[in-house]
Design a protein around this motif. Structure first.
Motif, PDB file in Angstrom:
ATOM      1  N   ILE A  95     -25.158  44.562 -44.679  1.00  0.00           N
ATOM      2  CA  ILE A  95     -26.955  45.271 -45.167  1.00  0.00           C
ATOM      3  C   ILE A  95     -27.189  45.327 -43.671  1.00  0.00           C
ATOM      4  CG2 ILE A  95     -28.043  42.881 -45.502  1.00  0.00           C
ATOM      5  CD1 ILE A  95     -27.860  46.558 -48.272  1.00  0.00           C
ATOM      6  N   ARG A  96     -27.475  44.477 -43.103  1.00  0.00           N
ATOM      7  CA  ARG A  96     -28.159  45.093 -41.968  1.00  0.00           C
ATOM      8  C   ARG A  96     -28.097  45.971 -41.102  1.00  0.00           C
ATOM      9  NH1 ARG A  96     -30.743  40.604 -43.582  1.00  0.00           N
ATOM     10  NH2 ARG A  96     -29.841  38.661 -43.263  1.00  0.00           N
ATOM     11  N   LYS A  97     -26.885  46.655 -41.694  1.00  0.00           N
ATOM     12  CA  LYS A  97     -26.445  48.151 -40.700  1.00  0.00           C
ATOM     13  C   LYS A  97     -26.585  49.007 -41.233  1.00  0.00           C
ATOM     14  CE  LYS A  97     -21.854  46.570 -39.157  1.00  0.00           C
ATOM     15  NZ  LYS A  97     -20.288  46.388 -38.364  1.00  0.00           N
ATOM     16  N   THR A  98     -26.816  49.269 -43.224  1.00  0.00           N
ATOM     17  CA  THR A  98     -27.025  49.830 -43.563  1.00  0.00           C
ATOM     18  C   THR A  98     -28.751  50.135 -43.692  1.00  0.00           C
ATOM     19  OG1 THR A  98     -26.185  48.857 -45.882  1.00  0.00           O
ATOM     20  CG2 THR A  98     -24.977  49.803 -44.233  1.00  0.00           C
ATOM     21  N   PHE A 132     -28.624  33.169 -39.303  1.00  0.00           N
ATOM     22  CA  PHE A 132     -27.312  31.966 -39.639  1.00  0.00           C
ATOM     23  C   PHE A 132     -26.346  33.117 -41.019  1.00  0.00           C
ATOM     24  CE2 PHE A 132     -26.272  29.545 -43.218  1.00  0.00           C
ATOM     25  CZ  PHE A 132     -25.237  28.519 -42.503  1.00  0.00           C
ATOM     26  N   ASN A 133     -27.338  33.993 -41.888  1.00  0.00           N
ATOM     27  CA  ASN A 133     -26.847  33.865 -42.511  1.00  0.00           C
ATOM     28  C   ASN A 133     -25.774  35.250 -42.155  1.00  0.00           C
ATOM     29  OD1 ASN A 133     -28.300  32.636 -44.712  1.00  0.00           O
ATOM     30  ND2 ASN A 133     -30.029  34.294 -44.460  1.00  0.00           N
ATOM     31  N   TYR A 172     -28.750  47.626 -53.620  1.00  0.00           N
ATOM     32  CA  TYR A 172     -28.468  46.946 -52.658  1.00  0.00           C
ATOM     33  C   TYR A 172     -27.480  46.184 -53.038  1.00  0.00           C
ATOM     34  CZ  TYR A 172     -31.314  43.141 -52.942  1.00  0.00           C
ATOM     35  OH  TYR A 172     -32.142  42.083 -53.144  1.00  0.00           O
ATOM     36  N   TRP A 173     -26.461  45.821 -52.346  1.00  0.00           N
ATOM     37  CA  TRP A 173     -24.980  44.745 -53.288  1.00  0.00           C
ATOM     38  C   TRP A 173     -24.655  45.687 -54.663  1.00  0.00           C
ATOM     39  CZ3 TRP A 173     -27.904  39.711 -50.962  1.00  0.00           C
ATOM     40  CH2 TRP A 173     -27.134  39.692 -49.661  1.00  0.00           C
ATOM     41  N   GLY A 174     -24.962  46.666 -54.815  1.00  0.00           N
ATOM     42  CA  GLY A 174     -24.238  46.917 -56.251  1.00  0.00           C
ATOM     43  C   GLY A 174     -25.588  45.903 -57.183  1.00  0.00           C
TER      44      GLY A 174
END
Length: 407
Positions: free
Chosen positions: A39-42, A28-29, A67-69
């Motif tokens: 983030i699923r990819k990296t 869902f996210n 992650y995400w800065g």
């Protein structure tokens, strides 16, 4: 039709069943959140620091991810016999430095009231949330710290000026959308009141724009030496075939003899120098008696509308540190080394009517990490497009000028 559903309350559920629920929520996210999909990819990038003794035994450590800065600190532990000796502070500082290298702009962590809230507050963290009576009689805290971008950070300066591309991108915005009746480098050159046979040293020459723009005005009798901290910049400038000598140079340790020059040019570079007083002492040293320093810089209000917009997108109230050498404090710095100091302001404003040049500008400099970690340039592009469509242009304050200081 409502299905026939049954609730099951189970203490020891099957691990696969618990994971199935977890995966459904992650799915869902991913559907509704681009950052989650990315983030699923990296994947998260681990950042771990261990304090070991001579036998290899771990005596302390910090585990975290970026992650995400963000830097998210999971655990920081120091063996009791080693506490209050600065090891925890050093590990946290190391983690923050590495996180900044990775492009992070913020840190988050959690701690209990019986743990280390006071320690983190001394390191610049503040409480952004708390859960009282968890566990009973205690409080659980969420804490945060924002990194302020600094123009004098050596890693930023090295990366920014490895070649001339970023500088050229920023110059192009000013060239196209400035409203001043006289171009910056023409205006700057007007103040160079020097003898016919002057020896001139420029520190931080960049792409040599001052001399390229005024090529026809430079007396042939002047002896010009152009220097920069970056070898890439030196090579870029050398390719323009200017009548000058070239050298790689740190402003804090100038490789020339005392009293060698009639003028030192420092165009928008002193705010990149970690130790401004040391650099100014070097400028003074290489200048002849009554020699002049021409030091350009920006004021605290420079590009404030752009900075505010980027800060809003990135969720940072004050995304930029004040320049350590600026129009407001520059005279105080200079008075320590020079007998006469005069400030000249350059009246100008940006009236931006095109979106892409402004986005390119934001991605080329100190604001790039904030833009990138505010989910990329697209949100900035959308916001600027809205402003231009509404107002016809985006007006941006410029505060810049020149100090003329005499030895």
């Amino acid at each position: 039709m409502i299905e026939n559903l049954n609730f099951q309350l189970i203490e020891n559920a099957d691990v696969a069943d618990r994971e199935w629920i977890h995966q459904k929520l992650k799915s869902f996210n991913d559907q509704v959140s681009e950052p989650h999909r990315a983030i699923r990819k990296t994947g998260l990038r681990a950042l771990n620091i261990f304090l070991r003794d001579d036998t290899g035994t771990i005596r302390g450590g910090l585990t975290s991810d970026t992650y995400w800065g963000w830097l998210e600190v999971d655990y920081l532990w120091i063996e009791e016999s080693l506490r209050r000796h600065g090891y925890g502070e050093r590990m946290l500082t190391m983690a923050e430095a590495e996180a900044r290298q990775r492009g992070c702009t913020r840190v988050m962590l959690r701690t209990y009231s019986f743990q280390a809230r006071g320690f983190y507050e001394k390191q610049g963290y503040h409480v952004v949330g708390q859960l009282d009576d968890y566990p009973p009689g205690q409080t659980y805290f969420w804490m945060r710290k924002d990194f302020a971008a600094t123009l004098s950070d050596v890693h930023y300066v090295t990366d920014q000026y490895r070649a001339g591309n970023n500088l050229a991108t920023r110059a192009a915005l000013h060239e196209r959308f400035s409203t001043a009746p006289r171009k910056w480098f023409d205006w700057y050159f007007d103040y160079l009141a020097l003898p016919a046979n002057a020896r001139v040293l420029e520190i931080g020459c960049g792409t040599g724009a001052l001399w390229r723009e005024n090529r026809a005005r430079v007396p042939e009798s002047w002896q010009i030496t152009l220097t920069d901290f970056s070898f890439g910049m030196i090579e870029t400038t050398r390719a323009h075939e200017l009548a000058a000598m070239f050298a790689q140079c740190d402003a804090q340790a100038i490789p020339f003899r005392d009293h060698s020059f009639d003028a030192v040019i420092a165009n928008h570079m002193l705010y990149h120098v970690p130790d401004v007083p040391r650099a100014l002492a070097e400028f003074n040293r290489v200048l002849r008696p009554h020699g002049k320093l021409y030091a350009a810089t920006n004021g605290q209000a420079h590009l404030r509308e752009l900075h505010a917009l980027i800060g809003e997108l990135a969720g940072i109230e004050q995304p930029f540190l004040e320049n350590q050498f600026n129009l407001e404090n520059g005279a105080t710095f200079l008075a320590q080394q020079f007998s006469k100091v005069h400030r000249r302001d350059y009246a100008d404003t940006l009236v931006v009517t095109a979106v892409e040049p402004l986005v390119a500008y934001a991605l080329s400099g100190v604001s790039s990490s904030q833009v990138q970690h505010a989910h990329g340039a697209e949100r900035l592009r959308e916001r600027v497009t809205e402003r231009i469509a509404r107002d016809g242009a985006l007006r941006i304050t410029k505060s810049t000028g020149l100090f003329v200081a005499e030895k």
